[in-house]
Design an enzyme around this catalytic site. Structure first.
Site, short mmCIF file in Angstrom:
data_model
loop_
_atom_site.label_atom_id
_atom_site.label_comp_id
_atom_site.label_asym_id
_atom_site.label_seq_id
_atom_site.Cartn_x
_atom_site.Cartn_y
_atom_site.Cartn_z
N GLU A 25 -2.17 0.35 2.03
CA GLU A 25 -0.83 -0.31 1.73
C GLU A 25 -0.16 -0.59 2.97
OE1 GLU A 25 1.18 2.60 -0.62
OE2 GLU A 25 1.62 3.79 1.03
N SER A 489 1.78 8.28 -0.68
CA SER A 489 1.96 6.62 -0.52
C SER A 489 3.27 6.13 -1.12
CB SER A 489 0.80 6.18 -1.00
OG SER A 489 0.75 6.09 -2.63
N HIS A 490 3.60 4.82 -0.98
CA HIS A 490 4.72 4.25 -1.16
C HIS A 490 4.86 4.23 -2.82
CE1 HIS A 490 6.44 0.54 -2.91
NE2 HIS A 490 7.61 0.84 -2.14
N GLY A 491 3.58 3.83 -3.54
CA GLY A 491 3.73 3.79 -4.75
C GLY A 491 4.16 5.22 -5.42
#
Length: 532
Positions: A25, A489-491
């Site tokens: 990502e 992670s960003h998500g």
């Protein structure tokens, strides 16, 4: 004429163990040669700096001339982590074993993982430097952000500055190196805090408490951005002000040749229409507020399960962890602004070279590394047209294949798995990270954030990856299923802040799930199941 090199192809000695997990990502599109000036040796120096900050490496440590010793390398235009090299370094941190690191990163440990031992000679240095880094690194991150923010508004969002474009390009790359290095150091602080919270939740007899404790941090940048977009849709904020605040974001924003919102606000306008088209849409700040309340309840539960004598330390750790999560997003915002500085200067330089007759198109500049741009500026890169044509071809070839999540030596490229046609039988998948409870809804499979899609009430977003530009769309979803990513992670961060179920790191969710499927997302049990 000799064959023109492909700097994004990569090289590895046989047997070296690599993984692409947790990196997809950062720069989701196949890297261009100019991206290599950011994500190649520059990023490697950033990783080494993080270990110097904690005293694991001496200040004199430099990037090895042998890429087999790098912590991060590039293969077929995709970044990969050198598991062997990194575990051999981080094992010097007190309480960290090579197997623990590999398990946290990869989900399991190879049966033949090489034994590694830390350098006891570094322990006195670590004992002095590590506590100091923990105390001051957060302040450094916020100072970096403030200074970078002012620079970005002035020289990137603004008129570009007065320095020649080639000088601004080099300066933006150098700024990225400093900001990214500090971000890498903070990333290890986050990993340590997350592991501590997870272990404490397990000892308390409720592992799910760990995920809930990492939720509802509040005031995370991506939630602020989604809330600002909601205000644009409600007529409470002007588009121009939104772009001044968040214009460095956009699809594939970790790649220098992407078109971010300050250059092309069309995706912002499409998202605004999506918000306006949903009478039931809830304000992101309100969703965050519920998640903050849930996190506070998880804190109470964990404190109640903690012996009284240890509760003060537990309160301190939980408060500290929330600040760590917020600061991690501050660091990411700063390095994305630096990449946008590279982007702006590169396109300005490309326009100059087109006017001089040296390049055919402005974006040809992204098929040169920064050192080659310097040669071009000096009139010493005579075969630039041939270089651009060859490297465009290499990049398009790399886009047609994928890499294994884990591989030894040079990876064998694989053709992407086609969506499953016909009768799939029972479909159930899991990921590398999950949380947020259970929800049933309609799967909406989206491979490109620029594609037109309207998320209705109860829809579940299924995608390959997310970066910060996806946050406003994520705030319209009832749950998330993402192919690439992990717990940090960003998500995962955005899902926890919005209080929605998620399963991340499925690797194949976009291949086996179909748009319109009725699915169950069970974040507590790490399961995605097709119901109809």
């Amino acid at each position: 004429m000799p064959e023109i090199s492909d700097p994004t192809l990569g090289t590895s000695e046989p047997g070296r163990y690599w993984t692409t997990t947790n990196l997809g990502e950062a720069a989701p599109d196949v890297l261009s040669p100019l991206d290599m000036s950011i994500w190649g040796e520059t990023a490697e120096r950033g990783w080494l700096y993080s270990m110097k900050v904690f005293g694991v490496l001496p200040p004199s440590a430099k990037a090895s001339p042998d890429v087999n010793d790098w912590g991060l390398s590039i293969f077929y235009g995709r970044p990969a982590l050198n598991v062997d090299a990194i575990r051999g370094i981080v094992v010097s941190l007190p309480g960290v074993s090579g197997d623990d690191f590999e398990r946290d990163l990869c989900g399991s440990v190879r049966p033949d993982a090489p034994p590694v031992k830390g350098k006891k000679s570094r322990l006195p240095v670590i004992a002095v430097k590590a506590p100091r880094a923990l105390l001051r690194q957060g302040k450094v991150m916020h100072a970096n952000y403030a200074e970078t923010r002012a620079w970005w508004e002035r020289e990137v969002y603004g008129d570009g500055g007065t320095a020649p474009a080639i000088e601004r390009l080099v300066a933006a790359r150098d700024r990225f190196e400093k900001v990214f290095a500090d971000h890498c150091a903070w990333r290890f602080v986050f990993s340590g805090a997350q592991s501590a919270i997870t272990d404490l939740a397990k000892k308390a007899g409720d592992p799910a408490l760990g995920t809930r404790l990492m939720s509802g941090v509040g005031e995370v940048f991506e939630t602020k951005m989604a809330d600002d977009l909601w205000k644009v849709a409600q007529g409470q904020l002007e588009e121009a002000e939104f772009l001044r605040l968040w214009g460095y974001h956009g699809p594939n924003e970790g790649n220098a040749d992407a078109r971010v919102w300050r250059e092309d606000p069309a995706p912002v306008r499409a998202l605004v229409k999506s918000y306006q088209g949903r009478a039931d849409v809830e304000r992101p700040r309100d969703r965050e507020g519920r998640s903050v309340a849930a996190g506070a309840e998880a804190e109470k539960a964990l404190l109640a399960a903690t012996p009284a004598a240890k509760r003060p330390a537990m309160r301190w750790l939980m408060k500290r962890t929330r600040n760590i999560v917020r600061t991690l997003q501050v660091g990411k915002a700063a390095y994305l602004m630096c990449i946008d500085g590279v982007r702006r200067a590169a396109r300005d330089f490309g326009a100059e070279q087109v006017a001089a007759g040296r390049l055919a198109q402005v974006d040809d500049v992204f098929y040169l590394q920064i050192e080659e741009c310097q040669e071009l500026a000096a009139g010493r890169l005579e075969n630039v047209a041939e270089i651009v044509v060859a490297r465009r071809g290499y990049r398009e070839a790399h886009r047609k294949v994928e890499l294994p999540v884990f591989f030894r030596g040079m990876p064998e490229p694989i053709v992407p798995e086609a969506p499953v046609e016909g009768d799939r039988g029972a479909v159930e998948i899991s990921g590398s990270a999950s949380g947020g409870g259970q929800v049933e809804g309609r799967a909406r499979v989206l491979l490109d954030v620029n594609d037109a899609i309207a998320l209705d009430d109860g829809d579940i977003l299924v995608c390959r990856f997310t970066d910060p530009s996806w946050a406003p769309l994520m705030s319209l979803a009832e749950a998330l299923v993402i192919d690439v990513g992990g717990s940090a992670s960003h998500g995962a961060v955005v899902a926890r802040e919005l209080g929605i179920p998620y399963v991340i790191g499925t690797e194949r969710g976009t291949s086996v799930l179909r748009d319109g499927d009725r699915i169950l997302v069970d974040g507590e049990n790490n399961v995605v199941r097709v119901l109809a």
